[in-house]
Design a protein around this motif. Structure first.
Motif, PDB file in Angstrom:
ATOM      1  N   GLU A  51       0.836  -1.186   0.000  1.00 43.10           N
ATOM      2  CA  GLU A  51       0.000   0.000   0.000  1.00 43.10           C
ATOM      3  C   GLU A  51       0.875   1.241   0.000  1.00 43.10           C
ATOM      4  OE1 GLU A  51      -2.381  -0.589   3.500  1.00 43.10           O
ATOM      5  OE2 GLU A  51      -3.699  -2.012   2.476  1.00 43.10           O
ATOM      6  N   GLU A  52       0.250   2.374  -0.222  1.00 42.54           N
ATOM      7  CA  GLU A  52       0.989   3.640  -0.264  1.00 42.54           C
ATOM      8  C   GLU A  52       1.722   3.907   1.047  1.00 42.54           C
ATOM      9  OE1 GLU A  52      -0.285   8.191  -0.902  1.00 42.54           O
ATOM     10  OE2 GLU A  52      -1.105   6.783  -2.373  1.00 42.54           O
ATOM     11  N   GLU A  53       1.097   3.523   2.156  1.00 46.18           N
ATOM     12  CA  GLU A  53       1.693   3.768   3.481  1.00 46.18           C
ATOM     13  C   GLU A  53       2.744   2.739   3.857  1.00 46.18           C
ATOM     14  OE1 GLU A  53      -1.930   2.564   3.730  1.00 46.18           O
ATOM     15  OE2 GLU A  53      -2.106   4.351   2.508  1.00 46.18           O
ATOM     16  N   GLY A  54       2.807   1.647   3.128  1.00 46.45           N
ATOM     17  CA  GLY A  54       3.755   0.586   3.467  1.00 46.45           C
ATOM     18  C   GLY A  54       3.142  -0.769   3.202  1.00 46.45           C
ATOM     19  N   PHE A  55       3.560  -1.764   3.960  1.00 47.91           N
ATOM     20  CA  PHE A  55       3.099  -3.125   3.764  1.00 47.91           C
ATOM     21  C   PHE A  55       2.007  -3.479   4.756  1.00 47.91           C
ATOM     22  CE2 PHE A  55       7.581  -3.069   2.467  1.00 47.91           C
ATOM     23  CZ  PHE A  55       7.465  -3.549   1.176  1.00 47.91           C
ATOM     24  N   LYS A  56       0.986  -4.168   4.279  1.00 48.10           N
ATOM     25  CA  LYS A  56      -0.036  -4.733   5.156  1.00 48.10           C
ATOM     26  C   LYS A  56       0.174  -6.244   5.076  1.00 48.10           C
ATOM     27  CE  LYS A  56      -4.936  -5.230   5.876  1.00 48.10           C
ATOM     28  NZ  LYS A  56      -6.248  -5.140   5.248  1.00 48.10           N
ATOM     29  N   ILE A  57       0.593  -6.833   6.189  1.00 54.32           N
ATOM     30  CA  ILE A  57       0.977  -8.242   6.201  1.00 54.32           C
ATOM     31  C   ILE A  57       0.116  -8.998   7.207  1.00 54.32           C
ATOM     32  CG2 ILE A  57       2.871  -9.865   6.584  1.00 54.32           C
ATOM     33  CD1 ILE A  57       4.791  -7.562   5.895  1.00 54.32           C
ATOM     34  N   SER A  58      -0.450 -10.106   6.751  1.00 55.06           N
ATOM     35  CA  SER A  58      -1.238 -10.948   7.648  1.00 55.06           C
ATOM     36  C   SER A  58      -0.852 -12.401   7.442  1.00 55.06           C
ATOM     37  CB  SER A  58      -2.734 -10.740   7.406  1.00 55.06           C
ATOM     38  OG  SER A  58      -3.046 -10.952   6.049  1.00 55.06           O
ATOM     39  N   LYS A  59      -1.047 -13.181   8.488  1.00 56.97           N
ATOM     40  CA  LYS A  59      -0.698 -14.602   8.464  1.00 56.97           C
ATOM     41  C   LYS A  59      -1.813 -15.370   7.762  1.00 56.97           C
ATOM     42  CE  LYS A  59       1.278 -17.777  11.827  1.00 56.97           C
ATOM     43  NZ  LYS A  59       1.564 -17.936  13.243  1.00 56.97           N
ATOM     44  N   VAL A  60      -1.426 -16.367   6.969  1.00 60.52           N
ATOM     45  CA  VAL A  60      -2.384 -17.182   6.229  1.00 60.52           C
ATOM     46  C   VAL A  60      -2.254 -18.625   6.696  1.00 60.52           C
ATOM     47  CG1 VAL A  60      -3.004 -18.036   3.933  1.00 60.52           C
ATOM     48  CG2 VAL A  60      -2.220 -15.694   4.201  1.00 60.52           C
ATOM     49  N   ASN A  61      -3.375 -19.289   6.824  1.00 59.47           N
ATOM     50  CA  ASN A  61      -3.384 -20.702   7.151  1.00 59.47           C
ATOM     51  C   ASN A  61      -2.751 -21.453   5.985  1.00 59.47           C
ATOM     52  OD1 ASN A  61      -4.636 -23.428   6.806  1.00 59.47           O
ATOM     53  ND2 ASN A  61      -5.496 -22.916   8.812  1.00 59.47           N
ATOM     54  N   LYS A  62      -1.739 -22.279   6.263  1.00 62.56           N
ATOM     55  CA  LYS A  62      -1.015 -22.986   5.191  1.00 62.56           C
ATOM     56  C   LYS A  62      -1.943 -23.867   4.360  1.00 62.56           C
ATOM     57  CE  LYS A  62       3.616 -23.076   7.084  1.00 62.56           C
ATOM     58  NZ  LYS A  62       4.743 -23.854   7.533  1.00 62.56           N
ATOM     59  N   LYS A  63      -2.916 -24.483   5.001  1.00 65.08           N
ATOM     60  CA  LYS A  63      -3.841 -25.351   4.280  1.00 65.08           C
ATOM     61  C   LYS A  63      -4.650 -24.524   3.274  1.00 65.08           C
ATOM     62  CE  LYS A  63      -6.455 -29.291   5.690  1.00 65.08           C
ATOM     63  NZ  LYS A  63      -7.255 -29.930   6.731  1.00 65.08           N
ATOM     64  N   ALA A  64      -5.138 -23.365   3.701  1.00 67.17           N
ATOM     65  CA  ALA A  64      -5.901 -22.482   2.815  1.00 67.17           C
ATOM     66  C   ALA A  64      -5.018 -21.971   1.679  1.00 67.17           C
ATOM     67  CB  ALA A  64      -6.477 -21.311   3.609  1.00 67.17           C
ATOM     68  N   ALA A  65      -3.763 -21.653   1.973  1.00 69.64           N
ATOM     69  CA  ALA A  65      -2.836 -21.165   0.950  1.00 69.64           C
ATOM     70  C   ALA A  65      -2.588 -22.246  -0.102  1.00 69.64           C
ATOM     71  CB  ALA A  65      -1.519 -20.740   1.594  1.00 69.64           C
ATOM     72  N   ASN A  66      -2.384 -23.479   0.339  1.00 68.15           N
ATOM     73  CA  ASN A  66      -2.160 -24.574  -0.602  1.00 68.15           C
ATOM     74  C   ASN A  66      -3.396 -24.844  -1.457  1.00 68.15           C
ATOM     75  OD1 ASN A  66       0.556 -25.233  -0.081  1.00 68.15           O
ATOM     76  ND2 ASN A  66      -0.027 -26.337   1.764  1.00 68.15           N
ATOM     77  N   LEU A  67      -4.579 -24.745  -0.856  1.00 70.28           N
ATOM     78  CA  LEU A  67      -5.807 -24.929  -1.618  1.00 70.28           C
ATOM     79  C   LEU A  67      -5.949 -23.867  -2.698  1.00 70.28           C
ATOM     80  CD1 LEU A  67      -8.420 -25.934   1.109  1.00 70.28           C
ATOM     81  CD2 LEU A  67      -7.644 -27.316  -0.817  1.00 70.28           C
ATOM     82  N   GLN A  68      -5.635 -22.623  -2.351  1.00 73.98           N
ATOM     83  CA  GLN A  68      -5.740 -21.555  -3.345  1.00 73.98           C
ATOM     84  C   GLN A  68      -4.747 -21.775  -4.477  1.00 73.98           C
ATOM     85  OE1 GLN A  68      -5.604 -17.455  -2.127  1.00 73.98           O
ATOM     86  NE2 GLN A  68      -5.412 -16.776  -4.214  1.00 73.98           N
ATOM     87  N   MET A  69      -3.544 -22.219  -4.165  1.00 65.63           N
ATOM     88  CA  MET A  69      -2.552 -22.464  -5.202  1.00 65.63           C
ATOM     89  C   MET A  69      -3.028 -23.578  -6.143  1.00 65.63           C
ATOM     90  SD  MET A  69      -0.105 -20.379  -5.092  1.00 65.63           S
ATOM     91  CE  MET A  69      -1.143 -19.081  -4.486  1.00 65.63           C
TER      92      MET A  69
END
Length: 82
Positions: A51-69
């Motif tokens: 974002e313009e102000e910097g980074f917005k970082i949040s933790k993602v569930n690994k299972k959900a991340a793998n499903l999206q991939m």
């Protein structure tokens, strides 16, 4: 569906966190550790919005991340027997 890009927290160097694009690990992003929360650790999959102000970082569930991939990857073509 996640907005932003996913990265895996690879390591810490001084006051910086080195992130590798998930799952390919082909791109590197370096962010200040101040942009991370105290519960983020090496190996975590993170969702990063730049974002313009910097980074917005949040933790993602690994299972959900793998499903999206898996959803993003093209359906493998079936082999035709001759």
């Amino acid at each position: 569906m996640f907005k932003g890009r996913m990265y895996k927290l690879d390591r810490f160097q001084d006051d910086l966190a080195v992130l590798l694009e998930f799952p390919s690990e082909s791109n590197v992003l370096v962010v200040p550790t101040d942009d991370l929360t105290h519960d983020m650790k090496v190996g975590d999959v993170l969702l990063v919005d730049i974002e313009e102000e910097g980074f917005k970082i949040s933790k993602v569930n690994k299972k959900a991340a793998n499903l999206q991939m898996m959803e993003k990857s093209p359906i493998p073509s079936q082999k035709i027997n001759s």
